[in-house]
Design an enzyme around this catalytic site. Structure first.
Site, mmCIF file in Angstrom:
data_model
loop_
_atom_site.group_PDB
_atom_site.id
_atom_site.type_symbol
_atom_site.label_atom_id
_atom_site.label_comp_id
_atom_site.label_asym_id
_atom_site.label_seq_id
_atom_site.Cartn_x
_atom_site.Cartn_y
_atom_site.Cartn_z
ATOM 1 N N HIS A 157 0.763 -1.078 -0.037
ATOM 2 C CA HIS A 157 -0.090 0.010 0.292
ATOM 3 C C HIS A 157 0.844 1.211 -0.082
ATOM 4 C CE1 HIS A 157 -3.909 -1.988 0.354
ATOM 5 N NE2 HIS A 157 -3.109 -2.949 0.999
ATOM 6 N N THR A 158 1.864 1.189 -0.547
ATOM 7 C CA THR A 158 2.846 2.316 -0.591
ATOM 8 C C THR A 158 2.841 2.985 -2.352
ATOM 9 O OG1 THR A 158 4.844 0.838 -1.189
ATOM 10 C CG2 THR A 158 4.562 1.858 0.851
ATOM 11 N N GLY B 195 -8.423 -12.499 -7.017
ATOM 12 C CA GLY B 195 -8.730 -11.935 -5.701
ATOM 13 C C GLY B 195 -7.794 -12.659 -4.671
ATOM 14 N N LEU C 157 -2.297 -11.517 -6.132
ATOM 15 C CA LEU C 157 -1.333 -11.962 -7.223
ATOM 16 C C LEU C 157 -1.332 -11.013 -8.246
ATOM 17 C CD1 LEU C 157 -0.715 -15.857 -6.549
ATOM 18 C CD2 LEU C 157 0.606 -13.850 -5.325
ATOM 19 N N SER D 117 -4.081 -10.555 -10.386
ATOM 20 C CA SER D 117 -4.601 -11.238 -11.625
ATOM 21 C C SER D 117 -5.235 -10.000 -12.431
ATOM 22 C CB SER D 117 -5.630 -12.148 -11.110
ATOM 23 O OG SER D 117 -6.675 -11.480 -10.167
ATOM 24 N N ASP E 203 1.590 -3.117 -9.986
ATOM 25 C CA ASP E 203 1.347 -4.455 -10.403
ATOM 26 C C ASP E 203 1.506 -4.384 -12.067
ATOM 27 O OD1 ASP E 203 0.628 -4.845 -8.285
ATOM 28 O OD2 ASP E 203 -1.561 -5.253 -8.274
HETATM 29 C C1 GLA Z 1 -3.202 -4.005 -4.946
HETATM 30 C C2 GLA Z 1 -3.122 -3.003 -6.014
HETATM 31 C C3 GLA Z 1 -1.651 -2.206 -6.216
HETATM 32 C C4 GLA Z 1 -1.110 -2.279 -4.745
HETATM 33 C C5 GLA Z 1 -1.532 -3.255 -3.837
HETATM 34 C C6 GLA Z 1 -1.174 -3.046 -2.225
HETATM 35 O O1 GLA Z 1 -2.345 -5.162 -5.770
HETATM 36 O O2 GLA Z 1 -3.689 -3.448 -7.420
HETATM 37 O O3 GLA Z 1 -1.673 -0.760 -6.814
HETATM 38 O O4 GLA Z 1 -1.481 -0.915 -4.055
HETATM 39 O O5 GLA Z 1 -2.800 -3.700 -3.956
HETATM 40 O O6 GLA Z 1 0.348 -2.750 -2.137
#
Ligand code: GLA
Length: 377
Positions: free
Chosen positions: A37-38, A136, A139, A141, A186
């Protein structure tokens, strides 16, 4: 978005439409090592691609139902839902949300709209989506599906996107067309990462650094069996909390607080805890990058566990099944373990010595009968 593996290994499109696809593309999945969550706080992340893939196969389709050309027909099949249906969408649209259905077709429509606004001339097509990235489960998806779609549709309609612009477009599909206000981690890992290497990203500047993972160590990804859908859980809420905290502290993003010691007493709970997580996690990512570069895997493992505790206590995105699995991973001999992705269910990533893999997996299977290990890196 994804689907169970095709056990025959043959083309899903061919099985469904009884012809060969014109275009086939794939995208990997990812596992985040540190930096939970950064990314939407313009902070740091350290993550790696994972060899689970989403496949998209496509061909042109005659527009049978509408000779006027006012619509695009998408004849789609996904092994996730097992359904094959024809979706008709207006040939052009200004409003993305008007067509949001809350299922996998939103990604497809999103990819169409994004490619159109990048200048592609999109007509009717057939599509088969398959793969083995669990949905969900933390990873990526969704990013995997978005990237595979953009690659495939880009090839079919001769409008290829690459690198950062591919990643940013995939991010827009999720934000605008699916309704999850996700960060850039991601898709950027999927387009720029290579299996066997970690990728450090400064999500403010998008500066990146690939760091090899010593083959004597490996990341194991274990599913706790609980599922969530990001749009339904607290993901967007966490994002809003961070934004409110930044506003209260007079900065544009929490990244601007790096190096400062903000007085968290100015923030009402739970905003103080959210900020404490983000700031401490950014520091951990920097330390983890250094640990990885200097081969200090014991330190990397400790940082991963510290990250989990912070995600559990300060960011409050863990669930008991994840906490238990993290403890089981450590008891079985992992150097460190933490929840993967956004949390709220899904997977844990553990760092182990490669030589211990078989025994470690046997221990996990004995301790936690619900857990399922994926092949990772
Ligand atoms: C999900 C979001 C990413 C990121 C993570 C938490 O995977 O798609 O952008 O915020 O949660 O780090």
């Amino acid at each position: 978005m994804n689907a169970p593996d095709d056990p025959s290994g043959s083309s899903c499109y061919r099985q469904v439409f009884a012809e060969a696809p014109a275009v086939s593309t794939t995208a990997l999945s990812r596992v985040d090592i540190l930096g939970g969550h950064t990314d939407y706080n313009q902070g740091f992340v350290l993550a790696a691609p994972m060899p689970l893939t989403t496949s998209v196969e496509l061909s042109f389709k005659e527009n049978l139902g509408d000779a006027t050309g006012n619509h695009i027909e998408i004849e789609g099949y996904s092994t996730l839902t097992g359904d094959k249906a024809v979706h008709r969408i207006p040939a052009r649209s200004d409003s993305a949300s008007r067509h949001r259905r809350g299922d996998w077709i939103d990604y497809v429509v999103g990819a169409v709209r994004e490619l159109q606004s990048a200048g592609a001339d999109v007509s009717s097509f057939r599509l088969a989506a398959s793969g083995n990235v669990p949905t969900g489960a933390g990873l990526a998806s969704s990013a995997s599906f978005s990237v595979a779609l953009l690659r495939g549709l880009g090839k079919l309609f001769e409008h290829s996107l690459e690198g950062e612009s591919l990643a940013k477009t995939a991010q827009r599909i999720e934000r605008i067309h699916v309704g999850v206000n996700c960060g850039i981690m991601d898709p950027l890992i999927l387009v720029d990462g290579t299996v066997g290497n970690a990728l450090f990203i400064d999500t403010l500047t998008l500066a990146r650094e690939a760091i090899a993972i010593d083959p004597d160590y490996r990341l194991e990804v274990i599913d706790c069996g609980e599922r969530r859908r990001l749009a339904d859980v607290g993901y967007n809420l966490r994002r809003d909390e961070c934004q409110r905290a930044a506003q209260t502290l007079g900065v544009n993003s929490l990244r601007e607080l790096d190096g400062d010691e903000p007085d968290l007493k100015d923030l009402p709970p739970p905003l103080d805890r959210r900020v404490r997580h983000v700031l401490s996690e950014n520091l951990r990512v920097i330390e983890a990058r250094n640990a990885l570069k200097s081969g200090n895997y014991a330190a990397l493992g400790r940082l991963m566990h510290a990250s989990h505790l912070s995600l559990r206590d300060d960011y409050e995105v863990s669930v008991p099944a994840l906490d238990r699995l993290v403890e089981d991973c450590l008891t079985a001999g992992a150097l460190g373990a933490r929840l993967a992705g956004a949390g709220f269910g899904g997977c844990v990533v553990a760092l182990i010595e490669s030589a211990q893999r078989d025994i470690w997996r046997r221990r996990i299977a004995t301790m936690n009968t619900r857990a399922c290990v994926f092949d990772s890196c």
